[in-house]
Design a protein around this motif. Structure first.
Motif, PDB file in Angstrom:
ATOM      1  N   SER A   1      30.734  52.340 -19.297  1.00 54.78           N
ATOM      2  CA  SER A   1      30.369  50.992 -18.853  1.00 54.78           C
ATOM      3  C   SER A   1      31.379  50.355 -17.904  1.00 54.78           C
ATOM      4  N   SER A   2      32.599  50.875 -17.832  1.00 53.06           N
ATOM      5  CA  SER A   2      33.591  50.340 -16.905  1.00 53.06           C
ATOM      6  C   SER A   2      34.574  51.438 -16.531  1.00 53.06           C
ATOM      7  N   ASN A   3      35.241  51.264 -15.413  1.00 51.21           N
ATOM      8  CA  ASN A   3      36.265  52.219 -15.005  1.00 51.21           C
ATOM      9  C   ASN A   3      37.476  52.029 -15.902  1.00 51.21           C
ATOM     10  N   SER A   4      37.920  53.104 -16.550  1.00 55.24           N
ATOM     11  CA  SER A   4      39.061  52.994 -17.457  1.00 55.24           C
ATOM     12  C   SER A   4      39.697  54.354 -17.684  1.00 55.24           C
ATOM     13  N   ASP A   5      40.949  54.325 -18.130  1.00 52.79           N
ATOM     14  CA  ASP A   5      41.642  55.545 -18.528  1.00 52.79           C
ATOM     15  C   ASP A   5      41.097  56.004 -19.877  1.00 52.79           C
ATOM     16  N   THR A   6      41.404  57.244 -20.240  1.00 48.70           N
ATOM     17  CA  THR A   6      40.968  57.763 -21.533  1.00 48.70           C
ATOM     18  C   THR A   6      41.830  57.207 -22.658  1.00 48.70           C
ATOM     19  N   SER A   7      41.279  57.266 -23.870  1.00 49.96           N
ATOM     20  CA  SER A   7      42.051  56.956 -25.073  1.00 49.96           C
ATOM     21  C   SER A   7      41.951  58.147 -26.013  1.00 49.96           C
ATOM     22  N   ASP A   8      43.031  58.448 -26.698  1.00 53.87           N
ATOM     23  CA  ASP A   8      43.112  59.576 -27.626  1.00 53.87           C
ATOM     24  C   ASP A   8      42.285  59.246 -28.865  1.00 53.87           C
ATOM     25  N   VAL A   9      41.357  60.143 -29.241  1.00 55.21           N
ATOM     26  CA  VAL A   9      40.505  59.888 -30.411  1.00 55.21           C
ATOM     27  C   VAL A   9      40.671  60.925 -31.511  1.00 55.21           C
ATOM     28  N   GLY A  10      41.336  62.044 -31.235  1.00 54.71           N
ATOM     29  CA  GLY A  10      41.491  63.077 -32.254  1.00 54.71           C
ATOM     30  C   GLY A  10      42.095  64.332 -31.671  1.00 54.71           C
ATOM     31  N   ASN A  11      42.055  65.392 -32.476  1.00 54.43           N
ATOM     32  CA  ASN A  11      42.645  66.662 -32.063  1.00 54.43           C
ATOM     33  C   ASN A  11      41.748  67.836 -32.433  1.00 54.43           C
ATOM     34  N   LEU A  12      41.876  68.907 -31.669  1.00 54.20           N
ATOM     35  CA  LEU A  12      41.285  70.190 -32.012  1.00 54.20           C
ATOM     36  C   LEU A  12      42.142  70.817 -33.107  1.00 54.20           C
ATOM     37  N   PRO A  13      41.606  71.807 -33.851  1.00 55.39           N
ATOM     38  CA  PRO A  13      42.433  72.482 -34.854  1.00 55.39           C
ATOM     39  C   PRO A  13      43.682  73.139 -34.260  1.00 55.39           C
ATOM     40  N   ALA A  14      43.612  73.527 -32.978  1.00 55.62           N
ATOM     41  CA  ALA A  14      44.749  74.121 -32.258  1.00 55.62           C
ATOM     42  C   ALA A  14      44.532  73.888 -30.775  1.00 55.62           C
ATOM     43  N   GLY A  15      45.581  74.046 -29.972  1.00 54.29           N
ATOM     44  CA  GLY A  15      45.435  73.930 -28.535  1.00 54.29           C
ATOM     45  C   GLY A  15      44.558  75.053 -28.000  1.00 54.29           C
TER      46      GLY A  15
END
Length: 183
Positions: free
Chosen positions: A82-96
């Protein structure tokens, strides 16, 4: 310029692209209109510049997972449509991981395969932020750099490589039940 390992997300009105541009790692989120021709505009930034990320879409957000900028990332982050914005961290994968295929149901993002080959299906919620979980169901074989697609009821993993040999397999897995995939 040469684009490679770029992934995308889609809202009802715009397409988004993020990942590598001209052979370099980039952190931009490119946004372009479905209704008029033109170049993509920079609508925000990822938390870090990286390539070979996975891209998922909910109705309201684009998601970017994993990737590499020399070291593997386990980050799941989102940006709003809905708007131009940077990302926000919401979680992680089990590993990289990098080279993941992605598909999206109405409520979950799904990730399969990776750069070294995996038959694991991972899912994370669009409804509440959190880490990806490994599903009980698996793909029938391990895929390297596959492609992902979605229908209303199933995720699909196709192509890529199996043990470094090009694959023409297409597998589907259910969004509603945790059962193994079918070719």
């Amino acid at each position: 310029g040469r684009n490679g390992f770029t992934v995308g997300q889609s809202s009802g009105t715009h397409g988004y692209a993020n990942g590598v541009l001209s052979g370099s790692y980039h952190d931009f989120i490119g946004k372009y209109s479905f209704f008029s021709d033109g170049n993509a505009e920079n609508s925000g930034s990822l938390s870090s510049a990286r390539s070979t990320v996975a891209g998922n879409s909910s109705y309201t957000h684009g998601y970017v997972s994993g990737g590499t900028s020399g070291s593997l990332s386990d980050t799941i982050e989102k940006f709003t449509f809905s708007s131009n914005s940077d990302t926000s961290d919401v979680g992680n994968l089990p590993a990289g991981e990098r080279g993941l295929a992605s598909s999206s149901s109405d409520t979950y993002g799904y990730l399969t395969g990776n750069d070294s080959g995996s038959n694991v299906i991972k899912a994370f919620s669009f409804v509440s932020d959190g880490d990806a979980v490994v599903k009980t169901a698996t793909l029938s074989t391990s895929y390297e750099y596959p492609t992902g697609n979605s229908s209303n009821t199933h995720g699909y993993t196709s192509g890529g490589k199996i043990s470094a040999v090009n694959s023409n397999n297409i597998e589907k897995y259910s969004f509603v039940s945790d059962t193994n995939s079918r070719s």
